[in-house]
Structure formats: C-alpha cells, structure tokens
Design a protein around this motif. Structure first.
Motif, mmCIF file in Angstrom:
data_model
loop_
_atom_site.group_PDB
_atom_site.id
_atom_site.type_symbol
_atom_site.label_atom_id
_atom_site.label_comp_id
_atom_site.label_asym_id
_atom_site.label_seq_id
_atom_site.Cartn_x
_atom_site.Cartn_y
_atom_site.Cartn_z
ATOM 1 N N HIS A 190 0.833 -1.207 0.000
ATOM 2 C CA HIS A 190 0.000 0.000 0.000
ATOM 3 C C HIS A 190 0.866 1.255 0.000
ATOM 4 O O HIS A 190 0.601 2.204 -0.739
ATOM 5 C CB HIS A 190 -0.919 0.017 1.213
ATOM 6 N N LEU A 195 -1.949 1.530 -3.861
ATOM 7 C CA LEU A 195 -3.098 0.686 -4.163
ATOM 8 C C LEU A 195 -3.881 0.352 -2.892
ATOM 9 O O LEU A 195 -3.303 0.164 -1.823
ATOM 10 C CB LEU A 195 -2.645 -0.617 -4.825
ATOM 11 N N GLU A 196 -5.203 0.259 -3.034
ATOM 12 C CA GLU A 196 -6.073 -0.131 -1.931
ATOM 13 C C GLU A 196 -6.692 -1.493 -2.239
ATOM 14 O O GLU A 196 -7.222 -1.715 -3.335
ATOM 15 C CB GLU A 196 -7.172 0.909 -1.730
ATOM 16 N N GLU A 198 -9.312 -4.268 -2.547
ATOM 17 C CA GLU A 198 -10.755 -4.267 -2.764
ATOM 18 C C GLU A 198 -11.386 -5.587 -2.361
ATOM 19 O O GLU A 198 -12.508 -5.626 -1.833
ATOM 20 C CB GLU A 198 -11.050 -3.982 -4.236
ATOM 21 N N LYS A 247 -7.502 -8.423 -5.055
ATOM 22 C CA LYS A 247 -7.966 -7.501 -6.089
ATOM 23 C C LYS A 247 -7.815 -6.090 -5.522
ATOM 24 O O LYS A 247 -8.269 -5.814 -4.409
ATOM 25 C CB LYS A 247 -9.425 -7.755 -6.453
ATOM 26 N N PHE A 248 -7.157 -5.219 -6.285
ATOM 27 C CA PHE A 248 -6.991 -3.838 -5.863
ATOM 28 C C PHE A 248 -7.976 -2.945 -6.609
ATOM 29 O O PHE A 248 -8.359 -3.239 -7.749
ATOM 30 C CB PHE A 248 -5.569 -3.358 -6.151
ATOM 31 N N LYS A 249 -8.388 -1.868 -5.971
ATOM 32 C CA LYS A 249 -9.218 -0.885 -6.646
ATOM 33 C C LYS A 249 -8.474 -0.346 -7.867
ATOM 34 O O LYS A 249 -7.281 -0.076 -7.796
ATOM 35 C CB LYS A 249 -9.557 0.258 -5.689
ATOM 36 N N GLY A 250 -9.156 -0.239 -8.975
ATOM 37 C CA GLY A 250 -8.517 0.215 -10.200
ATOM 38 C C GLY A 250 -8.129 -0.902 -11.135
ATOM 39 O O GLY A 250 -7.718 -0.645 -12.267
ATOM 40 N N LYS A 253 -4.000 -6.660 -9.805
ATOM 41 C CA LYS A 253 -4.153 -7.933 -9.104
ATOM 42 C C LYS A 253 -2.928 -8.181 -8.214
ATOM 43 O O LYS A 253 -1.846 -7.634 -8.453
ATOM 44 C CB LYS A 253 -4.292 -9.090 -10.100
ATOM 45 N N ARG A 363 -6.290 -0.267 8.666
ATOM 46 C CA ARG A 363 -6.447 -0.897 7.357
ATOM 47 C C ARG A 363 -6.016 -2.361 7.414
ATOM 48 O O ARG A 363 -6.700 -3.243 6.875
ATOM 49 C CB ARG A 363 -5.628 -0.158 6.304
ATOM 50 N N TYR A 382 -15.266 -9.032 -0.228
ATOM 51 C CA TYR A 382 -15.038 -7.642 -0.610
ATOM 52 C C TYR A 382 -15.016 -6.763 0.631
ATOM 53 O O TYR A 382 -15.841 -6.915 1.527
ATOM 54 C CB TYR A 382 -16.097 -7.174 -1.599
#
Length: 383
Positions: A190, A195-196, A198, A247-250, A253, A363, A382
């Motif tokens: 991160h 990246l966040e 998901e 899985k990352f937002k945007g 992978k 987080r 998720y």
C-alpha cells in the motif's frame, strides 16, 4: 534536535531492545524500560545501560519526563496500553498489529484523533531506502500498475517444538503468520504503490495442529534446546502459512504467500511490482539492491547509494554507497519520521505520514478480518 524528547520503552523481549537501539542511534534519550516484572525490567536496564527500570507500566506512564512511549509487548496488550498512553497525554509508537480486532482499531483511531497526539504503528520495512525509491518512482511516473506478487518467508516455527506466545490465538490473535509478517507486506505494498485492497481470497494452513510447549515460557529466536520431559502438548489454531489472492481498486491484481515454516528462509520479504513501463523487484534479505526490469532496453540493477537516491529516500540514507543499511536501520529511520512529526507539532500532516499512522494500522486489521472470513467461507470477500 531529538535530544529534546525523552522516551520510555515497554517490553523486554526480542523487539523492545531493538527500539531502544534505534532511538539511541537517532539521538533520543531513552530513560527507562518496563516489563512483565520488575526483575525482567532491571535485567534489561542493566544490559541496555538505561537510567531506570520501572516496576510496572503504570509507573512508566506516571513519569512526567517521558514524552513518548514505545509499545513492544504481546499483541493482546496493544489495545489497552495504547488507550492508557493516550489518556496519559503521551505520544505512542505501537508495534504491529495495532490491536486484536478492527473494532478495537476503530476506537483507537478515534481516540488518537481526539488526543491531538502523534500515534504510529511500527511498520518499519517502509524505510529500507530502496522501498522509498520505489515509492518515489511510482508517484512521479504515470505508469499503470498491473500486478503485485510476492511473499514473506521465515522458518523459525518449522518444528512442532518451536514455540512462542505468537502461536496462541488469545495472545497474538486469530491470525498469526498473516498478522505477524503478512501485514508487513500488505502495508509495504500500500505504501509504495498507493493501491487499496478491494477483495480477498485466502487459504490458511495450520501445519502443526499441536505444538510442544516448554513448561516455562521462552523468548523469540533464543535457540534454547529443551528435553522431551520439559515439554507439554498444546492445540494450535493459528496459521503457519497462507496463500492470498488480492484484487486492488482500479483493476490491479495481487498474490501473497506467507509462511513461518519454510526452511532456510530466515526473514525474506519479496515483491515484484509490474507496471506498464517497468517492473520493480525487492528482496529484504538483499535490502540494498533493487532490480528494475525493462522490456525494450537493458534492465537496471540499482545498488543503494545516496548519490543516486534523490528526493524522498535521501533523508533516510545515512551511509555511503557500498556501506549496507539493514534491518536495525529501518527502525531508526521509521522513528526519524515519527519524531520529526512530533517536533513539527500541529504543522505536521497527520493524514499523509511516511510512518504508518493508526489509520494504516486499522487498514491491516480490516484486511485481516476479510482474510479470516474468506478462508472460513471459501470465497472472495469484498472490503
């Protein structure tokens, strides 16, 4: 400038003395240390040549000379002790994980915000210079991140006779390998990429369903040899290893493999970040090296050198090229960022700190909850 701050360290196991050493190298006055008993604290005081051994944690909190408390104690104590430190009006640097549950983490985030005090979580691996270099390059460029793959491998719990409080769910939490070392990887990814997470798909494995515990407690990594008659069998529910898809937002992978039962790997964190113009490969057992992969030109092999690391990494590189900086240096540099924020006071940007703040710690707790749920229900979860 750090000599204007006085710190105390709670915890005399493996990591407490590492905090003391890092603080002293930075120039912070470490007045004293506390432990489970006064005898343990006094033994550590003598070994570390500190001024004071506190009879208990309450006595440390009552010392008006202390501006900052470092918590290097078992996980189960993080939540109550952080609350005590904040209530005493002192800044706090807590070992990871921040708490045992995300509910506890949410409470601590709110308490820290209301207190106006600086509150950090010791995800020290951010501060290898090469990780800071990767962060800088990804922030300054416009490349799309495709994937992040890697792992964290250790072998110190390979045998069923290997024992430490971390294997107990009531002391370390429901997760062990993932919480203890996997969250270092997750935090680092991160931090470097932005990246966040998901969604999570996790498979946890307990290799040793039972372990043989010494009838008296032992410290981490002490290599003590015990006889069979000195051991008792206990049930284990925490994970020895884990395979995790991310899985990352945007759209990016990720894949993470975590293990504490991989022979020969003493403390090996790796990542490979694949982007649209380069790939970045790091190995914590060779922390002064960074491989930068290229498609249409020669790949680069970058060695840590302050003459070559400009901008973000520069303040956190203290030795010339060819003079390696390693694990103990990450503590010093993490504390440098934290104590700079303390000295800056209200001027510090508490929302975008280089050190991991309590929001970062929360987080990881939320991700760990998702990992537990994914494994139990055998499905994507998720966040």
């Amino acid at each position: 400038m750090y000599s204007t701050i006085t710190a105390g360290v709670a915890g005399t196991g493996f990591i407490g003395p590492v905090h003391v050493e890092g603080l002293r190298r930075l120039g912070v006055r470490v007045k004293g240390i506390s432990s489970a008993t006064l005898e343990l604290a006094e033994e550590a005081r003598q070994q570390l040549n500190l001024e004071h051994a506190y009879p208990d944690f309450d006595a440390m909190l009552a010392d008006d000379e202390l501006n900052v408390i470092h918590l290097a104690v078992p996980n189960v104590l993080h939540y109550p002790m952080v609350k005590q430190v904040l209530a005493a009006g002192k800044h706090v640097m807590c070992e990871k994980p921040l708490a045992m549950t995300s509910e506890q983490g949410i409470e601590l985030v709110e308490l820290a915000k209301k207190s106006g005090l600086k509150a950090g979580v010791n995800y020290n691996l951010r501060f290898y210079p090469m990780n800071l270099e990767v962060k800088k390059r990804l922030e300054e460029g416009d490349a799309k991140i495709f994937s992040v793959v890697g792992g964290y491998q250790q072998d110190w719990l390979l045998y069923d006779t290997d024992y430490n409080w971390r294997v107990l769910a009531d002391q370390g939490g429901a997760l062990r390998a993932v919480s203890d070392i996997g969250t270092h990887w997750l935090d680092l990814v991160h931090f470097t990429t932005g990246l966040e997470v998901e969604a999570i798909l996790a498979d946890l494995t307990t290799v040793h369903k039972t372990r043989r515990r010494p009838k008296g407690e032992v410290s981490s990594f002490n290599n003590e040899v015990l006889r069979d008659e000195d051991l008792e069998t206990i049930d284990i529910t925490t994970d020895d290893c884990a395979s995790i898809l991310l899985k990352f937002k945007g759209g990016a992978k990720g894949q993470l493999f975590v293990t504490q039962v991989s022979a020969g790997h003493k403390n090996r964190l790796t990542y490979d970040i694949a982007t649209s113009d380069a790939a970045y490969e790091f190995n914590s057992e060779r922390p002064n090296e960074l491989l930068i992969g290229r498609r249409d030109q020669a790949s680069e092999f970058l060695l840590k050198d302050p003459a070559l690391l400009q901008g973000l990494p520069a303040p956190f590189v203290n030795y010339p090229g060819g003079h390696n900086e390693g694990f103990p240096d990450t503590f010093k540099q993490c504390f440098r960022a934290f104590y700079d924020a303390i000295l800056a006071g209200d001027a510090a940007d508490d929302e975008h700190t280089l050190y991991a703040n309590f929001e970062d710690g929360l987080r990881e707790l939320v991700i760990c909850d998702a990992i537990i749920k994914s494994d139990a229900e055998e499905r994507w979860v998720y966040l």
